[in-house]
Design a protein around this motif. Sequence first.
Motif, PDB file in Angstrom:
ATOM      1  N   ALA A 201      17.470  25.120  72.479  1.00 38.71           N
ATOM      2  CA  ALA A 201      16.796  24.154  73.347  1.00 38.71           C
ATOM      3  C   ALA A 201      17.675  22.953  73.642  1.00 38.71           C
ATOM      4  O   ALA A 201      17.555  22.343  74.702  1.00 38.71           O
ATOM      5  CB  ALA A 201      15.488  23.694  72.706  1.00 38.71           C
ATOM      6  N   ASN A 202      18.562  22.586  72.710  1.00 38.53           N
ATOM      7  CA  ASN A 202      19.421  21.423  72.897  1.00 38.53           C
ATOM      8  C   ASN A 202      20.760  21.769  73.523  1.00 38.53           C
ATOM      9  O   ASN A 202      21.617  20.892  73.657  1.00 38.53           O
ATOM     10  CB  ASN A 202      19.655  20.729  71.550  1.00 38.53           C
ATOM     11  CG  ASN A 202      18.367  20.193  70.973  1.00 38.53           C
ATOM     12  OD1 ASN A 202      17.471  19.792  71.715  1.00 38.53           O
ATOM     13  ND2 ASN A 202      18.253  20.189  69.657  1.00 38.53           N
ATOM     14  N   VAL A 203      20.962  23.028  73.859  1.00 35.66           N
ATOM     15  CA  VAL A 203      22.219  23.454  74.476  1.00 35.66           C
ATOM     16  C   VAL A 203      22.134  23.216  75.974  1.00 35.66           C
ATOM     17  O   VAL A 203      21.140  23.561  76.615  1.00 35.66           O
ATOM     18  CB  VAL A 203      22.500  24.937  74.168  1.00 35.66           C
ATOM     19  CG1 VAL A 203      23.824  25.364  74.777  1.00 35.66           C
ATOM     20  CG2 VAL A 203      22.494  25.172  72.669  1.00 35.66           C
ATOM     21  N   SER A 204      23.166  22.623  76.534  1.00 32.60           N
ATOM     22  CA  SER A 204      23.170  22.336  77.963  1.00 32.60           C
ATOM     23  C   SER A 204      23.268  23.621  78.773  1.00 32.60           C
ATOM     24  O   SER A 204      23.700  24.677  78.275  1.00 32.60           O
ATOM     25  CB  SER A 204      24.335  21.406  78.314  1.00 32.60           C
ATOM     26  OG  SER A 204      25.570  22.061  78.100  1.00 32.60           O
ATOM     27  N   VAL A 205      22.893  23.509  80.027  1.00 33.41           N
ATOM     28  CA  VAL A 205      22.940  24.674  80.907  1.00 33.41           C
ATOM     29  C   VAL A 205      24.378  25.139  81.103  1.00 33.41           C
ATOM     30  O   VAL A 205      24.659  26.348  81.137  1.00 33.41           O
ATOM     31  CB  VAL A 205      22.280  24.342  82.254  1.00 33.41           C
ATOM     32  CG1 VAL A 205      22.389  25.518  83.219  1.00 33.41           C
ATOM     33  CG2 VAL A 205      20.825  23.967  82.056  1.00 33.41           C
ATOM     34  N   ASP A 206      25.303  24.189  81.212  1.00 29.34           N
ATOM     35  CA  ASP A 206      26.706  24.560  81.377  1.00 29.34           C
ATOM     36  C   ASP A 206      27.220  25.331  80.160  1.00 29.34           C
ATOM     37  O   ASP A 206      27.936  26.338  80.311  1.00 29.34           O
ATOM     38  CB  ASP A 206      27.539  23.294  81.587  1.00 29.34           C
ATOM     39  CG  ASP A 206      29.009  23.596  81.801  1.00 29.34           C
ATOM     40  OD1 ASP A 206      29.348  24.267  82.796  1.00 29.34           O
ATOM     41  OD2 ASP A 206      29.829  23.175  80.958  1.00 29.34           O
ATOM     42  N   ALA A 207      26.847  24.878  78.963  1.00 27.37           N
ATOM     43  CA  ALA A 207      27.264  25.588  77.752  1.00 27.37           C
ATOM     44  C   ALA A 207      26.632  26.967  77.679  1.00 27.37           C
ATOM     45  O   ALA A 207      27.276  27.945  77.262  1.00 27.37           O
ATOM     46  CB  ALA A 207      26.894  24.771  76.518  1.00 27.37           C
ATOM     47  N   LEU A 208      25.365  27.075  78.083  1.00 26.30           N
ATOM     48  CA  LEU A 208      24.713  28.386  78.080  1.00 26.30           C
ATOM     49  C   LEU A 208      25.406  29.341  79.045  1.00 26.30           C
ATOM     50  O   LEU A 208      25.581  30.526  78.732  1.00 26.30           O
ATOM     51  CB  LEU A 208      23.237  28.235  78.458  1.00 26.30           C
ATOM     52  CG  LEU A 208      22.317  27.602  77.420  1.00 26.30           C
ATOM     53  CD1 LEU A 208      20.943  27.347  78.013  1.00 26.30           C
ATOM     54  CD2 LEU A 208      22.186  28.500  76.187  1.00 26.30           C
ATOM     55  N   ASN A 209      25.795  28.840  80.197  1.00 26.62           N
ATOM     56  CA  ASN A 209      26.488  29.697  81.165  1.00 26.62           C
ATOM     57  C   ASN A 209      27.843  30.161  80.634  1.00 26.62           C
ATOM     58  O   ASN A 209      28.234  31.325  80.808  1.00 26.62           O
ATOM     59  CB  ASN A 209      26.666  28.955  82.483  1.00 26.62           C
ATOM     60  CG  ASN A 209      25.383  28.869  83.285  1.00 26.62           C
ATOM     61  OD1 ASN A 209      24.609  29.819  83.323  1.00 26.62           O
ATOM     62  ND2 ASN A 209      25.149  27.737  83.916  1.00 26.62           N
ATOM     63  N   LYS A 210      28.579  29.262  79.975  1.00 20.05           N
ATOM     64  CA  LYS A 210      29.872  29.656  79.421  1.00 20.05           C
ATOM     65  C   LYS A 210      29.706  30.665  78.290  1.00 20.05           C
ATOM     66  O   LYS A 210      30.464  31.648  78.185  1.00 20.05           O
ATOM     67  CB  LYS A 210      30.611  28.425  78.924  1.00 20.05           C
ATOM     68  CG  LYS A 210      31.078  27.512  80.052  1.00 20.05           C
ATOM     69  CD  LYS A 210      31.791  26.279  79.521  1.00 20.05           C
ATOM     70  CE  LYS A 210      32.276  25.386  80.666  1.00 20.05           C
ATOM     71  NZ  LYS A 210      32.935  24.161  80.178  1.00 20.05           N
ATOM     72  N   ALA A 211      28.697  30.430  77.437  1.00 20.19           N
ATOM     73  CA  ALA A 211      28.433  31.392  76.369  1.00 20.19           C
ATOM     74  C   ALA A 211      28.038  32.741  76.948  1.00 20.19           C
ATOM     75  O   ALA A 211      28.448  33.799  76.437  1.00 20.19           O
ATOM     76  CB  ALA A 211      27.323  30.858  75.455  1.00 20.19           C
ATOM     77  N   GLN A 212      27.262  32.724  78.021  1.00 18.57           N
ATOM     78  CA  GLN A 212      26.860  33.975  78.667  1.00 18.57           C
ATOM     79  C   GLN A 212      28.072  34.739  79.184  1.00 18.57           C
ATOM     80  O   GLN A 212      28.163  35.967  79.023  1.00 18.57           O
ATOM     81  CB  GLN A 212      25.898  33.671  79.805  1.00 18.57           C
ATOM     82  CG  GLN A 212      25.317  34.913  80.477  1.00 18.57           C
ATOM     83  CD  GLN A 212      24.402  34.545  81.630  1.00 18.57           C
ATOM     84  OE1 GLN A 212      24.695  33.637  82.387  1.00 18.57           O
ATOM     85  NE2 GLN A 212      23.295  35.246  81.754  1.00 18.57           N
TER      86      GLN A 212
END
Length: 904
Positions: A201-212
């Motif tokens: 929940a505290n992960v930014s959208v940009d970080a989620l996209n990079k992790a994806q």
Amino acid sequence: LRHEPPGTSHGGNNNGNQPQQQHNIQLYDISSISMKGQKKWTWWLATMSYRFALRLRHLEVSSTTRPLPESQKRAIRDRERSLLQQTLDLLQDLMDMDGNARESMVASVREHMADTYLGSSVLIDDADHVETAKASGASGGGSGSPPTAASSGAPSRSPSTTPLLPSKTPIVPMKISHAEPIPMRGVQTNLEFQEHQPYYANVSVDALNKAQDHLVNGIKSLSPLLERDLEKRRLRADEGQPANRRGRRRRRPGEAETKTGSAVGKGEEEKEEATSLSPAMVMQLFGMNYKLVNVSLRLAEHHLKNYYSSSAMHALRTAARRLADAVHLLDYYDAEMSSGGNHLESPRIDKAEKEKSIQIQYIWLLEHCGYFARSFASDELWRDRGHASGDDVLFVLRDVEAAFENENDGAKESGGASHFWKIVHSDDLFEKSKGRVGLKSLSAIIRPNEMETEQAEQAAKAAEDILAKERLLQREKRRVLVASCISYSRAVFALRDLMGGGLPSSSESIIKSGEVFSMDQRQILNLLLQRFGDACNETGKILLASLQATLIQNQGGTKDDGSQLAAEALLESSQFWFAEGLDAFEACGDVRNLALLRCNLCKSHKWRANYGFAKAKASSKPSSKHSEDCLQEAADQLLKAHEDLGQRDVDPRTWDMVSEELAATFLVLGVRRRQSVLGTGNASIMFVKRPLSPGEERSITDPMEKALKVYDDSGNAHQAAAVHYQLAQTFSKLWTSQLNESHTRKKLAKAFEHYGAAFGYFSAHLQGNEPTFCVLCLDLASLYASITGEEGLNKALGCCLDTSEAFSIQSIEATASIPNADARNRWYESMGTVAKSVEERVFRLLRSLVKLDQDRYKEMYREGLSAKLVHNARDDEEFEGNPKASLLLALHEVLVVIKTKYKA
């Protein structure tokens, strides 16, 4: 790099005379040496970079007693990413040298790279990486295999962590809000819902996209191995060989996995051995798919909140495909381990726990799909900001369903369908509707139960044809609402199975009010049930509105018309959806929405009563009391709504709304029973062959008296006056049929009492109620006129003269101020009809009174005729072009003249 040859030293010992072993350290600049293109040193540098990255990760995660500053954590993460990226570059160089892709190690590095963006919300579990070192060594082709999470003690990222479930949201009896999807939290695999920090929940959208991106690349590196392995199994199956046997022997303990790091020059058998998929690699691929589902669902939640329709659709599709891949891999792993052979040394995982985790992800996915459809149906911003259409939403939901349909075949090939596939292909709404409701059939129409099969199909087809002619936006709203119901229903079914530990039978409802669950589990189920009930309620309301439009458009049609059959199918379908919503709200204890839905269900019963539809599960020929039975069912639903609320303080607004509907239903029920027993109009009961029994009288008056009590308690004086008027009409019919004088006087006294109460209200609130007041005065005049003698006729005349104010200039001016032209025209038409009746009644009563007392009433009669003939109306330029108003003013002048003489 440390080298320790044996040696001795004569100084520095513990007791002064024991020689100490000398340590000689020789350092190598591996970075410089690896630049020369030597495979050995490149491999060593890659493994060392990977090992240091893992230790940095361990340092960041394990610092719980003394938390590191945020700046230091950021520096650690940057260095870790740099080391992991260097590892990937070196592995790419190695592949250029020897052609070995080292898929397992590349995937592991990609997964750890994704973890650097996901942060500390990833929980630690080393159980699923026991064989990672072996798998990496097989891929690396050298004895110097890179250290792994299992061998180095660094934390690994396991897919055993259960995905995110709804947070603890208080369940309050308020109307459901669809401002955002249900927030999800991390839970343990034993389904004991704990208070965790929201998962990602505290992960930014940009970080989620990079992790994806890193997870997708990691999956791509291992997917070719799986595809080749599946192809080999199919070829062996075609050749008649057992698909679960491999062409390699079991290694002895301590035997090296490969002789050298290079695959060049090896035979086909050894090359096939190096690229085969081990169970550990299967679980590694499973774990990355599992994480990718969590990331995609978290991204979908963010996109749904911000109306990013295209991104939300892509995230939901990705989550569905990856979740299906994860289940396929789990089935594949189970089949491999069940086959025995060279996998006996591999530890077995708990497949049931993994399936629970996947099932919770499936519930989360369905909740997002249901929210997307429900929000689209009620929020125009999806069209304005999201630029989405109803078909776009439906295509997404169908793609999600298709992802699991396609994977089911693959699961059967690799080991048989698991319990998860049974959950996926269980559809409670499809079974209840007998195949009429599904993502491929979204009309929301079901077959009427009371009809024969062929006629029921005709009725359903006629109803669907009517709905197909509606406007595009109406059709899209109805279809996405049905799709939302389907998604929420499947989510409730899957969660309830997860909580109950087994599949219910096909005839068993998805809701069992007697089951006892933990508080968190119950709250999650309540949220899903609330949204499912809300979607069902909205679907039923839409069908009820379509029914109303159909009946208005086809008034006067015969019962055998296609429109009548369609209307019956629409009504039956709306009640089906209301019943589904009712069950959901009852199960979650949402008393407010339960009461409101009962009001909608009451309206459907009223429609059935007003238009003579056969009741469900009734004979083909409805009884003469069909309308009364339907109205009684409607009243029973509202009484249950009051029972659900308990007392008014729980929700005063909803309580008053239910009370108003209940009182109106009781009033209509009493009037229907009076019309059924006593007939319509103002004819006396003396024409009835037999007097009514006390029970028959009470069946008419009791509902009206209950309605009167409700209106008095709620302070609704206008409706209370209307009930007084209906009771007065009832007793005016009953008093002449009594068998003794005492009962006759009682009934007549009650008639005058209720007429007086109604007259007192409407005379004081004349504006806007002029037609009702005039009709009331005429009825009261009829009651007085039924009493023999001059006194009765005199009072009847007085009642008629009291209507003069209804035709005055003040009433006409008040009506002229109404902005709605249709409302003004209806008022003039009603008053014109009433004016004729009043004028005729006044002169008829005067003629009767002249016969009884010529000296008293002759002059009054003459003045009235003179005013009528002269039409002494006020000359007002404002009403010169309004002949209807002029006629009313003329009657007003006549009544005023007679009233002046009457009071003299």
